[in-house]
Design a protein around this motif. Structure first.
Motif, PDB file in Angstrom:
ATOM      1  N   CYS A 292      27.225  -1.792 -10.525  1.00  0.00           N
ATOM      2  CA  CYS A 292      26.958  -2.139  -9.130  1.00  0.00           C
ATOM      3  C   CYS A 292      27.758  -1.180  -8.254  1.00  0.00           C
ATOM      4  CB  CYS A 292      27.373  -3.578  -8.863  1.00  0.00           C
ATOM      5  SG  CYS A 292      27.187  -4.010  -7.142  1.00  0.00           S
ATOM      6  N   GLU A 293      27.046  -0.479  -7.411  1.00  0.00           N
ATOM      7  CA  GLU A 293      27.614   0.624  -6.639  1.00  0.00           C
ATOM      8  C   GLU A 293      27.761   0.193  -5.180  1.00  0.00           C
ATOM      9  OE1 GLU A 293      28.276   4.253  -6.545  1.00  0.00           O
ATOM     10  OE2 GLU A 293      26.219   5.010  -6.461  1.00  0.00           O
ATOM     11  N   LEU A 294      29.028   0.080  -4.719  1.00  0.00           N
ATOM     12  CA  LEU A 294      29.233  -0.273  -3.305  1.00  0.00           C
ATOM     13  C   LEU A 294      29.659   0.928  -2.475  1.00  0.00           C
ATOM     14  CD1 LEU A 294      30.939  -3.766  -3.636  1.00  0.00           C
ATOM     15  CD2 LEU A 294      28.702  -3.252  -2.675  1.00  0.00           C
ATOM     16  N   SER A 295      30.162   1.962  -3.140  1.00  0.00           N
ATOM     17  CA  SER A 295      30.733   3.095  -2.404  1.00  0.00           C
ATOM     18  C   SER A 295      29.677   3.871  -1.619  1.00  0.00           C
ATOM     19  CB  SER A 295      31.403   4.058  -3.375  1.00  0.00           C
ATOM     20  OG  SER A 295      32.224   3.365  -4.266  1.00  0.00           O
ATOM     21  N   LEU A 296      30.065   4.329  -0.455  1.00  0.00           N
ATOM     22  CA  LEU A 296      29.242   5.212   0.380  1.00  0.00           C
ATOM     23  C   LEU A 296      30.107   6.359   0.857  1.00  0.00           C
ATOM     24  CD1 LEU A 296      27.346   2.579   2.543  1.00  0.00           C
ATOM     25  CD2 LEU A 296      26.366   4.044   0.802  1.00  0.00           C
TER      26      LEU A 296
ATOM     27  N   VAL B 115      20.629   2.113 -18.715  1.00  0.00           N
ATOM     28  CA  VAL B 115      21.684   1.561 -17.847  1.00  0.00           C
ATOM     29  C   VAL B 115      21.079   1.135 -16.516  1.00  0.00           C
ATOM     30  CG1 VAL B 115      23.733   2.216 -16.511  1.00  0.00           C
ATOM     31  CG2 VAL B 115      23.553   2.868 -18.919  1.00  0.00           C
ATOM     32  N   LEU B 116      21.443  -0.069 -16.061  1.00  0.00           N
ATOM     33  CA  LEU B 116      20.937  -0.542 -14.767  1.00  0.00           C
ATOM     34  C   LEU B 116      21.974  -0.258 -13.681  1.00  0.00           C
ATOM     35  CD1 LEU B 116      18.615  -2.146 -13.348  1.00  0.00           C
ATOM     36  CD2 LEU B 116      20.102  -4.133 -13.524  1.00  0.00           C
ATOM     37  N   VAL B 117      21.635   0.678 -12.785  1.00  0.00           N
ATOM     38  CA  VAL B 117      22.498   0.969 -11.636  1.00  0.00           C
ATOM     39  C   VAL B 117      21.861   0.308 -10.422  1.00  0.00           C
ATOM     40  CG1 VAL B 117      23.492   2.776 -10.166  1.00  0.00           C
ATOM     41  CG2 VAL B 117      23.143   3.204 -12.608  1.00  0.00           C
ATOM     42  N   THR B 118      22.662  -0.410  -9.637  1.00  0.00           N
ATOM     43  CA  THR B 118      22.101  -1.035  -8.445  1.00  0.00           C
ATOM     44  C   THR B 118      23.064  -0.909  -7.263  1.00  0.00           C
ATOM     45  OG1 THR B 118      21.398  -3.155  -7.505  1.00  0.00           O
ATOM     46  CG2 THR B 118      22.799  -3.291  -9.424  1.00  0.00           C
TER      47      THR B 118
ATOM     48  N   ALA C 186      18.315   1.790  -6.349  1.00  0.00           N
ATOM     49  CA  ALA C 186      19.296   2.813  -6.743  1.00  0.00           C
ATOM     50  C   ALA C 186      18.643   4.185  -6.670  1.00  0.00           C
ATOM     51  CB  ALA C 186      19.805   2.568  -8.156  1.00  0.00           C
ATOM     52  N   PHE C 187      19.436   5.211  -6.443  1.00  0.00           N
ATOM     53  CA  PHE C 187      18.969   6.598  -6.391  1.00  0.00           C
ATOM     54  C   PHE C 187      17.730   6.724  -5.491  1.00  0.00           C
ATOM     55  CE2 PHE C 187      20.883   5.966 -10.680  1.00  0.00           C
ATOM     56  CZ  PHE C 187      22.030   6.709 -10.466  1.00  0.00           C
TER      57      PHE C 187
END
Ligand SMILES: NC(=O)c1ccc[n+]([C@@H]2O[C@H](COP(=O)([O-])OP(=O)(O)OC[C@H]3O[C@@H](n4cnc5c(N)ncnc54)[C@H](OP(=O)(O)O)[C@@H]3O)[C@@H](O)[C@H]2O)c1
Length: 373
Positions: free
Chosen positions: A241-245, A260-263, A344-345
């Motif tokens: 889980c990606e919170l960074s911006l 891999v599940l990136v969200t 994602a992406f």
């Protein structure tokens, strides 16, 4: 009706053209130089955000046009002055509360000084980002069939405003926590203070790869300006889980790790019929680089405070009170904000994509077993 403003900034050189279409095709050194002297301006007029019981807010996204690395590298007072001016433009337009986007909330003391310097309350929006991020993480775990209660969670950016609170809240639901940051002294102290309060075992490391290799669940909330999560380190079937911006996860993960599940964790669906109109070209929509009706959780927190008539500096600095995170999540729900669909992406993650990711994880596990027989 209470009005808000929210300070935005470009996350990369490619991002600048979304703010200022005239920048398209200009060389990198020129763009960087222009941005150093470019004053803030109101980019977007937001209308149509309406709660199910008919409350409405209106606001402006005001650009402090600096890149993440410039926000970190330029003299602190110069950066504060730029953010302050952006909020003053919001005040001139009628804003009664201000939110800080991405690195404008990271720089310095996380909004504390800015809140003291401007005439309206300021929030970083991190409470709703934390709530949304955790919801996204555990939704991803469910989708991938990861039993969170048995899983190791690596939190990258553990000593930060978002990471620290995520650890406290996620600890109730995972099997083990690995805390990661670069500054070892701060990390060690943070771990020594937090570990005894957590209901699960925990460890810490400054080695991101080592942490990610142990984890079935990964949450990233760093202030890094480069990729920090690489495909080689991720476990088969992991959920990130990606919170960074700007984002922390290398685009190579999308290409090389179909298992891999990136969200992206911090996106919210707004209530009502929201419009994001360019101030300089009325009638033209601003491209938020998100699906329709969707905004970042930090933007959403600012809107929720305006809708709830809570004109107060709700979230500031590091060391966020988790009770505030819960309160903000309840307010957002009451106002009709929902977690946005997975993404994602720059692409939506639909059911077919989830099924394909699960199948790829299964196949990779089978290959690994076969290699060891
Ligand atoms: N999606 C949204 O709606 C939303 C909302 C708000 C914020 N954000 C984003 O969330 C991120 C975190 O915000 P924050 O306010 O929590 O920041 P913060 O308080 O400054 O914390 C940043 C954390 O990242 C660590 N860090 C920095 N660079 C690193 C690297 N290269 N490798 C590993 N760890 C690193 C820092 O520790 P060390 O310095 O010791 O490494 C610290 O623990 C930012 O990217 C921000 O833009 C997103």
């Amino acid at each position: 009706m209470r009005k808000f403003c929210f300070v935005i900034h470009p996350l990369s050189l490619a991002d600048i053209a979304r703010y200022e279409p005239g920048a398209k095709g200009k060389g990198e050194p020129i763009l960087r130089k222009i941005m150093e002297w470019m004053p803030p301006w109101a980019v977007v007029h937001v209308t149509g955000v309406r709660t199910p019981d008919g409350r409405e807010t209106e606001g402006w996204f005001v650009a402090a046009p600096l890149l993440p690395e410039q926000l970190i590298a330029l003299p602190r007072d110069e950066v504060y002055a730029r953010i302050q001016r952006a909020i003053e433009i919001g005040i001139e337009l009628g804003a009664e509360i201000a939110g800080l986007g991405a690195f404008t909330a990271v720089v310095g003391d996380g909004g504390v000084t800015i809140n003291q310097r401007v005439g309206i309350p300021v929030t970083t929006g991190n409470s709703l980002t934390i709530a949304a991020g955790l919801q996204s993480l555990f939704r991803g775990a469910d989708e991938m069939g990861v039993d969170a209660s048995q899983a190791t969670l690596a939190v990258i950016g553990a000593t930060g405003s978002i990471g620290g609170a995520c650890i406290e809240l996620a600890a109730e639901r995972v099997g083990k926590i690995v805390m990661v940051a670069r500054n070892e002294t701060r990390l060690r102290k943070f771990h020594a203070q937090k570990a005894p309060e957590l209901p699960v075992p925990s460890s810490y490391t400054t080695d991101i790869g080592a942490a990610v290799r142990q984890a079935q669940l990964v949450l990233t909330a760093t202030s890094a300006t480069q990729d920090v999560i690489e495909p080689e380190d991720l476990q088969t079937g992991a959920v990130v889980c990606e919170l960074s911006l700007p984002h922390d996860v290398s685009r190579r993960v999308a290409l090389e790790r179909p298992d891999v599940l990136v969200t992206e964790g911090g996106n919210m669906l707004l209530p009502g019929n929201p419009r994001f109109e360019r101030v300089r070209e009325p009638g033209t929509e601003f491209d938020l680089n998100l699906p329709p009706r969707t905004a970042l959780a930090c933007m959403s927190e600012t809107m929720v405070l305006a809708l709830e008539d809570r004109l107060e500096p709700f979230t500031l600095g590091r060391g966020i009170d988790v009770a505030r995170v819960r309160e903000m999540a309840a307010m957002a729900q009451r106002c009709g904000f929902e977690l946005a669909g997975m993404r994602a992406f720059d692409a939506a993650i639909d059911r077919a994509k989830i099924e394909a990711t699960r199948a790829a994880a299964q196949a990779r596990r089978a290959r690994t077993v076969a290699q060891h027989v």
